[in-house]
Structures are given as C-alpha cells and as structure tokens.
Design an enzyme around this catalytic site. Structure first.
Site, PDB file in Angstrom:
ATOM      1  N   LYS A  99       0.864  -1.176   0.000  1.00  0.00           N
ATOM      2  CA  LYS A  99       0.000   0.000   0.000  1.00  0.00           C
ATOM      3  C   LYS A  99       0.900   1.225   0.000  1.00  0.00           C
ATOM      4  O   LYS A  99       1.406   1.653   1.036  1.00  0.00           O
ATOM      5  CB  LYS A  99      -0.916   0.057   1.222  1.00  0.00           C
ATOM      6  N   ASP A 158      -5.866   4.612   1.950  1.00  0.00           N
ATOM      7  CA  ASP A 158      -5.325   5.491   2.977  1.00  0.00           C
ATOM      8  C   ASP A 158      -5.047   4.695   4.247  1.00  0.00           C
ATOM      9  O   ASP A 158      -5.344   3.500   4.340  1.00  0.00           O
ATOM     10  CB  ASP A 158      -6.255   6.679   3.248  1.00  0.00           C
ATOM     11  N   GLY A 159      -4.470   5.365   5.234  1.00  0.00           N
ATOM     12  CA  GLY A 159      -4.107   4.689   6.474  1.00  0.00           C
ATOM     13  C   GLY A 159      -5.286   4.114   7.229  1.00  0.00           C
ATOM     14  O   GLY A 159      -5.273   2.934   7.605  1.00  0.00           O
ATOM     15  N   GLY A 200      -8.095   3.215   6.114  1.00  0.00           N
ATOM     16  CA  GLY A 200      -8.737   2.182   5.319  1.00  0.00           C
ATOM     17  C   GLY A 200      -7.847   0.975   5.125  1.00  0.00           C
ATOM     18  O   GLY A 200      -7.708   0.130   6.013  1.00  0.00           O
ATOM     19  N   GLU A 230      10.037   1.968  10.493  1.00  0.00           N
ATOM     20  CA  GLU A 230      11.019   3.024  10.232  1.00  0.00           C
ATOM     21  C   GLU A 230      10.267   4.345  10.359  1.00  0.00           C
ATOM     22  O   GLU A 230       9.438   4.679   9.506  1.00  0.00           O
ATOM     23  CB  GLU A 230      11.620   2.871   8.827  1.00  0.00           C
ATOM     24  N   CYS A 257      13.386  11.689   6.953  1.00  0.00           N
ATOM     25  CA  CYS A 257      13.408  11.365   8.384  1.00  0.00           C
ATOM     26  C   CYS A 257      14.814  11.421   8.962  1.00  0.00           C
ATOM     27  O   CYS A 257      14.992  11.608  10.159  1.00  0.00           O
ATOM     28  CB  CYS A 257      12.783   9.997   8.626  1.00  0.00           C
ATOM     29  N   GLU A 303       9.415  16.836  14.989  1.00  0.00           N
ATOM     30  CA  GLU A 303       9.902  16.662  13.622  1.00  0.00           C
ATOM     31  C   GLU A 303       9.084  17.568  12.710  1.00  0.00           C
ATOM     32  O   GLU A 303       7.865  17.415  12.604  1.00  0.00           O
ATOM     33  CB  GLU A 303       9.766  15.201  13.185  1.00  0.00           C
TER      34      GLU A 303
END
Length: 479
Positions: free
Chosen positions: A174, A206-207, A209, A249, A282, A382
């Site tokens: 995904k 999406d996240g 879903g 990660e 990141c 962040e």
C-alpha cells in the site's frame, strides 16, 4: 489527466470492488494530476488471499530463480528510469535533477545492494561442533504487508519489496495515496519482469482504510511500515491482537554536531543536507549543534546558505528545492515556524509564507533559526520541511547530552578532524546511524533507528533477515 484507478492483484490489473475516486495533487501547482481509487475491505481481502495462495509455491522457488527475476526487474527499472523520475517529480514535488539522480537512483542502488547480499546469503547454517546434526534454518515469514510513505517513494518500496520477495515472502503493497503513481509504475515493472501471480500485489488506499485493514488482517504475517511515529504506534497496537511481526522506520530529529575543528564548509554542507528533498527526510540533520567558539560564525554561514537556496517548480531542472508534498504538510510547517518565532528563537532566514514570486504551490521559504533551546517546540518536534534549528554547546559532554535529548534516534552527524573524538562521540550517540565528516553509508548498510524512530533494519543482509523466521531442526545428517 492520468487515470490509475486499478489495482495489481494476483498478476492482473483489476478494478476496485467499489469505486472510490481520489485526486492526486501536483504540489508544484496545486492542480489535480491524476485520479486513483482507494481500496476497501474486499480489495484488501482479495490481495491478501492472492499473496497467501502464492506463498505456498513462491517460498520454495529456488534462490537462483528469484535472483534471475530480480535482475530482470532491475533491468526494466533502469530502462524506464525517466518515467519513474517524471512520476515522482509530479506526485511529490522532487525537482527533476533530484528525481533522476537521487529519488530514482536510490531504488536501483538498493536493488543492486540486495542482489549482492542475497547471492552469498545462506538459509541453512550448522549450529556448531557441539551439535553436528542440528541446523538452523531461515525461512520466509509469510505474507508481508508493506506500507510506504510519499517522501522517498522508490527508496522505501524497494527497501521492503525486494528483500521480502527475495527471501520467499509474498507481499501486498500500500503506497502513499498522496504519491501513488511511482508505486503503480513499479507494479508495471514487476509485471513486465514476469514474477508469478500473487507474489507482488498492490492496493491503493489510505491509512484508516487499507492500512488498518492490513494491520489487523489474519492472513498477514508481518507489517513493514515507514512513516510517522504516531502512525507507527497505531499500527503496532492494531497488529498486537494477532501478534504479527511489525517492522517500523519512523521519524527523526537528527543532530549535526559541529566541533570547532570541523571542516570550514561543515555548516554550509549541513544546511544543504537539511534542505535536501525540501527537508522531507526522516534522517535530515535538522538540529545543528555548534561549539561555542565557532557559533557566531556558523550563524552567519547558515543564514547565507539558506538565502542562497532557491525554490521552484519540480518540473524544472536545477539545484533548487521544490514544494512540500501537500497543503496539510505546508500548513503544519507554517504552524511550527510560527511557533519557533513565538517561543523566542532567532529567525535568521526564511520565515512564514511562500518565497517571493511563488503564489501557487506548496512552497516553503528555506528557514533557519538560531538560539534554539531544548524547551522549544522546534527542538522537539519533527518538522519535515526546510527548517533548521541551531544552538551552541560548550563541551563534548554537552553536545552528546543535547543530541540525545530527544524521543527519536534515527541518524546523528558528527563533524571534527579529531579521529578519536569522532569515534568516541559516535559510540555515545543513541541512534541507529551516525554519519561522520560527510562520509555517506555504503551499499547494504543497515538503515533504522533507536527509541521512537522505530525498530528493525532495512538494507542489505539486515533487510533480508527482517523478513525471515528462525527454525532449529535436530537429528539431520551431518554436513
């Protein structure tokens, strides 16, 4: 207008079970550049079932056959590199030079690294002379759900998909719905390379879903996720009920420690490194710690470097930085810049609003703050944009304490000509990676972090091992 509504499941391009159109926005001009569909539970179930069925065969395919297919994939990837560069530039805002050289290049570099590591990889190993009939076997964990971000699309997809497939897992990818075009193109490469149906599957979503559906799915054995720490925590909780393996990660707040004896260009190079990919990395060195005797000079150098950083559309070639990926990201960064000003940091360059002459697109002014203190929000959070925080330190101990004063632990940086000091400080920094004096990491180096930067490692032999189970078998014929 690009229409990419279909998913890649069981070796075929298939329509979503229920249409759910989603517009992909070009961040350089805020215009719709493509339409995809977001998947639902039926699509997730279909992809997982295909991967489950394929695993029974793929997990026993010979190592040499897998290597041949991955080598073919690499050949196709390189042949179609310009298509990939164009896709990533349009969907997430990487300027063309960056897209071609670093965004596309990261993918091919990691495929090569995995091939090199895999060719010598041993799946069966003797335990030792104390047990001559016992062997330790490394076996694929099963179906792996791969959830990848938008900031380095090919870097992250390759770091997950290639090692998983190489060791015999089957996968459901995904990609980020914000930047999905590169993932769909990668699926085309996989299809063209001739991988068996079901080994690689892709469902957009999406996240909340598809991401959540994969995290709790009983047919998924492992979730490998790259993204925010907040989302990583949510995935860990969702996966806990079925005790899936979860590899994460996550975020970072890297410190760049510049000692007085560092290279004269260290500050300028640190600013450039922070601004690369518009700060959307990141592992970016977003906190610059400078020894006090060099601090005032560093502020001037950082200001000049930021002011020399140009901003422009991703479609153009050149060494400029592009827009950030979305309106949501733009607004978040603006809010944190405003917070830095309110909390008393000294604004040296950049600030609120778009750069001059850019009135449309998610462009952020390259921003540098001086006199940042640990109690400030911009020291803690962040930002994920072209924003650098600078602060002084008085001693080696002081620098280490400031650098480690964070919930994150992904990458730190050390600049000094003193070899012993460089090693001493690197050993005490609580992070998965420490880059010193600008020397980049080698092919196959383990990528990953401590603390809230995640767990697990990606790249080379470490990435291969992440997708394997360990089995002890006794009573076999001695080798």
């Amino acid at each position: 207008m690009i229409n990419k509504r279909n998913f890649y499941i069981d070796g075929k391009w298939v329509a979503p079970a229920v249409p759910n159109d989603f517009d992909v926005i070009n961040p350089s001009n805020e215009e719709v550049c493509a339409t995809i569909s977001l998947g639902g539970q039926a699509d997730t179930d279909k992809a997982v079932a295909a991967a489950r069925d394929a695993f029974e065969t793929w997990s026993f395919v010979s190592k040499s056959e897998r290597i041949t297919l991955i080598e073919k994939l690499l050949e196709i990837y390189n042949t179609r590199a310009e298509e990939m560069a164009q896709a990533m530039s349009m969907e997430m805002g990487a300027p063309m030079d960056l897209a071609r050289q670093q965004q596309v290049g990261a993918g091919s570099w990691h495929i090569e690294g995995f091939l090199n590591a895999f060719k010598d990889f041993q799946f069966e190993r003797p335990l030792g002379p104390q047990a001559p009939t016992e062997r330790t076997m490394l076996e694929p964990i099963g179906v792996a759900a791969l959830i990848t971000p938008w900031n380095w699309p090919m870097n992250q997809i390759v770091l997950k998909a290639i090692p998983a497939i190489a060791v015999g897992c089957t996968v459901v990818l995904k990609p980020s719905e914000i930047a999905p075009l590169s993932g769909l193109l990668f699926a085309e490469f996989v299809d063209e390379a001739g991988f068996p149906p079901g080994v690689f599957n892709l469902v957009n979503g999406d996240g909340p879903g598809v991401g959540s559906q994969l995290s709790v799915h009983p047919g998924v054995d492992m979730v490998s996720f790259t993204g925010s720490t907040r989302a990583g925590i949510a995935i860990s909780k969702a996966a806990a009920d079925s005790l899936k393996r979860v590899s994460l990660e996550l975020g970072g707040k890297g410190a760049n420690i510049i000692f007085a004896d560092a290279n004269p260009k260290a500050v300028k190079q640190g600013v450039i490194r922070c601004m690369r990919n518009t700060g959307q990395s990141c592992n970016a060195p977003t906190r610059m710690l400078v020894e006090r005797s060099r601090y005032d000079e560093a502020l001037e150098q950082a200001q000049a470097a930021a002011e020399a950083t140009t901003v422009g559309p991703a479609s153009e070639e050149g060494r400029h930085i592009g827009p950030v990926v979305s309106e949501l990201q733009y607004n978040k960064i603006q809010g944190l810049i405003e917070k830095g000003i309110q909390e008393g940091a000294r604004l040296l360059a950049g600030g609120l609003g778009r750069p001059e002459g850019l009135n449309r697109g998610y462009y952020v002014r390259p921003t540098v703050f001086g006199d940042v203190t640990p109690d400030m929000t911009i020291f803690r959070e962040e930002i994920f944009g072209p924003v650098l925080s600078i602060m002084p330190f008085d001693s080696e101990e002081d620098a280490i304490a400031i650098a480690n004063d964070t919930v994150y632990g992904l990458t730190n940086y050390v600049q000094t000509e003193d070899d012993a000091k460089r090693e001493r400080v690197a050993r005490r920094l609580r992070s998965g990676m420490v880059e010193t004096n600008g020397v980049g990491f080698g092919q196959g180096s383990p990528f990953g972090g401590y603390k809230q930067s995640g767990n697990g490692r990606e790249g080379g032999v470490f990435g291969l091992e992440d997708f394997l189970e360990v089995k002890a078998v006794s009573g076999l014929a001695a080798e």
